[in-house]
Write a protein that holds these residues in place. Sequence first.
Motif, PDB file in Angstrom:
ATOM      1  N   PHE A   1       0.794  -1.226   0.000  1.00 28.23           N
ATOM      2  CA  PHE A   1       0.000   0.000   0.000  1.00 28.23           C
ATOM      3  C   PHE A   1       0.831   1.283   0.000  1.00 28.23           C
ATOM      4  O   PHE A   1       0.297   2.365   0.257  1.00 28.23           O
ATOM      5  N   SER A   2       2.109   1.166  -0.320  1.00 25.38           N
ATOM      6  CA  SER A   2       2.899   2.373  -0.536  1.00 25.38           C
ATOM      7  C   SER A   2       2.294   3.147  -1.710  1.00 25.38           C
ATOM      8  O   SER A   2       1.966   2.553  -2.749  1.00 25.38           O
ATOM      9  N   PRO A   3       2.122   4.465  -1.575  1.00 22.80           N
ATOM     10  CA  PRO A   3       1.553   5.242  -2.690  1.00 22.80           C
ATOM     11  C   PRO A   3       2.331   5.076  -3.993  1.00 22.80           C
ATOM     12  O   PRO A   3       1.736   5.010  -5.078  1.00 22.80           O
TER      13      PRO A   3
ATOM     14  N   LEU B   1       1.520   1.603  -5.559  1.00 21.43           N
ATOM     15  CA  LEU B   1       0.206   1.555  -6.210  1.00 21.43           C
ATOM     16  C   LEU B   1       0.197   2.334  -7.522  1.00 21.43           C
ATOM     17  O   LEU B   1      -0.309   1.849  -8.543  1.00 21.43           O
ATOM     18  N   ALA B   2       0.789   3.535  -7.520  1.00 20.67           N
ATOM     19  CA  ALA B   2       0.806   4.352  -8.743  1.00 20.67           C
ATOM     20  C   ALA B   2       1.661   3.700  -9.821  1.00 20.67           C
ATOM     21  O   ALA B   2       1.270   3.619 -10.995  1.00 20.67           O
TER      22      ALA B   2
ATOM     23  N   LEU C   1       2.786  11.615 -10.645  1.00 15.60           N
ATOM     24  CA  LEU C   1       3.551  10.897  -9.626  1.00 15.60           C
ATOM     25  C   LEU C   1       4.835  11.640  -9.284  1.00 15.60           C
ATOM     26  O   LEU C   1       5.200  11.774  -8.109  1.00 15.60           O
TER      27      LEU C   1
ATOM     28  N   TRP D   1       3.999  14.651  -7.152  1.00 17.29           N
ATOM     29  CA  TRP D   1       3.610  14.269  -5.788  1.00 17.29           C
ATOM     30  C   TRP D   1       4.830  13.882  -4.943  1.00 17.29           C
ATOM     31  O   TRP D   1       4.945  14.285  -3.780  1.00 17.29           O
TER      32      TRP D   1
ATOM     33  N   ASP E   1       5.856  15.733  -1.515  1.00 18.36           N
ATOM     34  CA  ASP E   1       5.859  15.014  -0.237  1.00 18.36           C
ATOM     35  C   ASP E   1       7.243  15.018   0.399  1.00 18.36           C
ATOM     36  O   ASP E   1       7.369  15.083   1.629  1.00 18.36           O
TER      37      ASP E   1
ATOM     38  N   LYS F   1       7.348   5.093   6.036  1.00 14.70           N
ATOM     39  CA  LYS F   1       6.774   6.133   6.890  1.00 14.70           C
ATOM     40  C   LYS F   1       7.807   6.716   7.858  1.00 14.70           C
ATOM     41  O   LYS F   1       7.496   7.634   8.619  1.00 14.70           O
TER      42      LYS F   1
ATOM     43  N   TRP G   1      11.275   9.775  -0.918  1.00 17.20           N
ATOM     44  CA  TRP G   1      10.907   9.115  -2.158  1.00 17.20           C
ATOM     45  C   TRP G   1      12.001   9.316  -3.200  1.00 17.20           C
ATOM     46  O   TRP G   1      12.593  10.380  -3.287  1.00 17.20           O
TER      47      TRP G   1
END
Length: 509
Positions: free
Chosen positions: A288-290, A293-294, A467, A470, A474, A501, A507
Amino acid sequence: MSDSSELKGRDAPLNHTVVHDETVHSAAEHGHVATDSLGRSLLTFDKAAESRLRLKIDLYIIPTVAILYLFCFIDRANIGNARLAGFEKDLKLVGYDYNTVLSVFYISYIVFEIPSNMACKLIGPGWFIPAISLGFGVMTVAFAFVRTFSAACGVRFLLGLFEAGMLPGIAYYMSRWYRRSELAFRLAMYIVMAPLAGAFGGLLASAILKLDHFGSTKRWEMIFAIEGIVTICLSVIAFFTLTDRPETARWLTAEEKDLAIARVKSERVGQTEVLDKLNTSKTLRGIFSPVTLATSFIFLLDNITVQGLAFFAPTIVRTIYPKSSVVSQQLHTVPPYIVGAFFVVLFNFLSWRMDKRNIFFIMNAPLMMTGYIMFLASTNPNVRYGATFLIASGAFAFGALCNAQVSANVVSDTARSSAIGTNVMLGNIGGLISTWSFLPTDAPNFHIGNGLNLATSSVILILSICLGIWMTADNRRRDKKNIEAELEGLSEKQIEGLDWKHPAFRWRA
């Protein structure tokens, strides 16, 4: 390492006084972190020593996995070559039967993707990868003897089950050996076998079809029988040649093993060991890391094109050159794959040197878009054939880039395993869609299939740009955090469990 130490302390003075071997060994040991609380490596590395080690790993690891993946892809895609040689006619497939046979493969492939990668971690890649290779080799031979639509579906389902762990398993396996920046190019060294399989598969099928028979098999049956036997032989050899992890590599010295472990560990924020135990929390972090998923959705969209080319390139070539012989049609499928393979290596080499991946998503999508615009705008055979070169040039590089991207954006080994599994699972949902993208009712111009692929490549471009924006935003938000305050009161185990996290994590685009 003797006098020319391969590792130096982070805070070593300007004359680079060497640190004793104990420092290296300590960094490689379980229970010791290799980064400070800010995520910075506590060690610096001798570039020449790293280069020597990396080359040694390349020579021992890459050839085996590359050859196995070559025949994995051949065994999956050779049904397209068999179709030209009479498979569809002999099994009396009509309407959408051929598409259904292709789809069944992806049902098991998708369902078993993540479980297979978890099993790969649990059992160990050195045993797991050869075992599943043996399994899909046996299934390929079995396909030579199918005589009904139901039997073809059953064998393709089992083929998908065994092949499910291959692409993510090798990607996960290689992440045990390489740094983040190095991984994309090394993944490319085996994923390039996918377009080469398209080329080599066409050449091999052409050669096989010149035989009168192979044992009791004839025509298209020989393709599966011969190629399956080759896969079985290669998988047996792989049981003896694949090394599970650096600690068990007989071809590394004790100092090289420590260096191999320490340099990978130095990029993993707050982790006390490179190979952690399976952990539900970390597994979910990877899924479920953004970025997982992307990127996985980008890979899904790309795979509609990649798998579509694998299954339907011979059919597309037949519509372009309808008067050519079957062997000539098979040979016409080869050049686009060769060009695609070149760009897989080129783009991923540049990715290694730049330590960037997302920029290549953005660069490659327009190549695919242009190719499909050409397909839709023209019925000229030469224009359409030229379009396949552009599409292959842009599409095939995503396999290595996407797996490297999700690997670079998690921390723990468990999260990396589930992230890569998720990426390949979603990617193969794209493969399932691809089996219905070129329908017989849409022939010979395939407006639906080409329009779908133009749409998916356009979405890849938009999503890749979003992506990148983002991740940058972030990271700026994370820069404003007080890392020590955020970690205050947390145990070592809790800090390890934070994974992406962790406030010091950034990233990597």
